[in-house]
Design an enzyme around this catalytic site. Sequence first.
Site, mmCIF file in Angstrom:
data_model
loop_
_atom_site.group_PDB
_atom_site.id
_atom_site.type_symbol
_atom_site.label_atom_id
_atom_site.label_comp_id
_atom_site.label_asym_id
_atom_site.label_seq_id
_atom_site.Cartn_x
_atom_site.Cartn_y
_atom_site.Cartn_z
ATOM 1 N N THR A 6 38.943 38.629 40.841
ATOM 2 C CA THR A 6 39.065 40.139 40.751
ATOM 3 C C THR A 6 39.498 40.583 42.232
ATOM 4 O OG1 THR A 6 37.244 40.268 38.970
ATOM 5 C CG2 THR A 6 37.715 42.093 40.303
ATOM 6 N N LEU A 47 40.122 40.239 46.526
ATOM 7 C CA LEU A 47 40.206 39.445 47.797
ATOM 8 C C LEU A 47 39.290 39.734 49.023
ATOM 9 C CD1 LEU A 47 41.829 37.315 49.781
ATOM 10 C CD2 LEU A 47 43.668 38.904 50.017
ATOM 11 N N LYS A 48 38.419 38.889 49.360
ATOM 12 C CA LYS A 48 37.536 39.435 50.419
ATOM 13 C C LYS A 48 37.865 38.814 51.709
ATOM 14 C CE LYS A 48 33.484 38.728 48.662
ATOM 15 N NZ LYS A 48 31.864 38.655 48.446
ATOM 16 N N ASP A 90 34.304 28.181 45.406
ATOM 17 C CA ASP A 90 33.396 29.466 45.649
ATOM 18 C C ASP A 90 32.022 29.013 45.359
ATOM 19 O OD1 ASP A 90 33.821 29.076 43.053
ATOM 20 O OD2 ASP A 90 33.788 31.315 42.655
ATOM 21 N N THR A 111 25.616 54.285 22.208
ATOM 22 C CA THR A 111 26.292 53.140 22.585
ATOM 23 C C THR A 111 26.807 52.724 23.818
ATOM 24 O OG1 THR A 111 27.519 53.493 20.408
ATOM 25 C CG2 THR A 111 28.682 52.337 21.830
#
Length: 247
Positions: A11, A13-14, A102, A174
């Site tokens: 999700t 890129l650090k 990771d 909901t």
Amino acid sequence: MSAWLFDLGNTRLKCAPLREDGAPGEAVALPHRREDAAAALAQVLPARFEVAYLASVADPALRLAVLEALGARCRRIAIARTQARFGALRVAYAQPRRLGVDRFLALLAAHARGGAALVCGVGTALTVDLLDGDGLHRGGRIAPSPATMREALHARAPQLPDTGGAYREFAADTDDALASGCEGAALALIERSRAAATELLGRAPPLLLHGGGAAALAAHLPDAIEIPGLVLDGLARWAAVERAAGG
């Protein structure tokens, strides 16, 4: 020597500069797509630097795009890979390469803190790994994160929103019911893992949370220790050994 650390997930890129003391500097999280990886990195990186240390669990095409963007800016790229043993840390997997890098780096950083730990990453996936006080990885679990659960429900039933709502024990609409159900499923998995870890080790290990979705769960786990940059911390430790070996 100027060096940067890169944690390429599914999700985000650090990235963070590697400080003189061997620790990561201030991290920046970039959304990424294959076609604009170079432009995203150009926002934060210097024009030239010496070495990039990369940990990637992204698909090969995206990893290649990031590697090409880094190659235009740095002299050398070192890619971290899961190892069966790293100092006193020993991985439970019979085939270590099947453990995401990771998770390996998060375990490495957790081990450096001392003692046992239950390490939970909250990104595209929810990962739970148990580390005992001797550095032995006892194994773990993988499940969809709350965000991925929402996206999957929305894909099958577009009338169900993929974001929004607030956690309620018993929701009355909901949006709140979706948030409560998906976050509640993740919390239940973590708590079950913690109960099993306590039985196995004889005492409850500290709970370490990391990843982009950690904050939402940490609000319901008051004794958790939130460490957003745990993977980058582990990558910095891996880089120190790589440099010492002459890499």
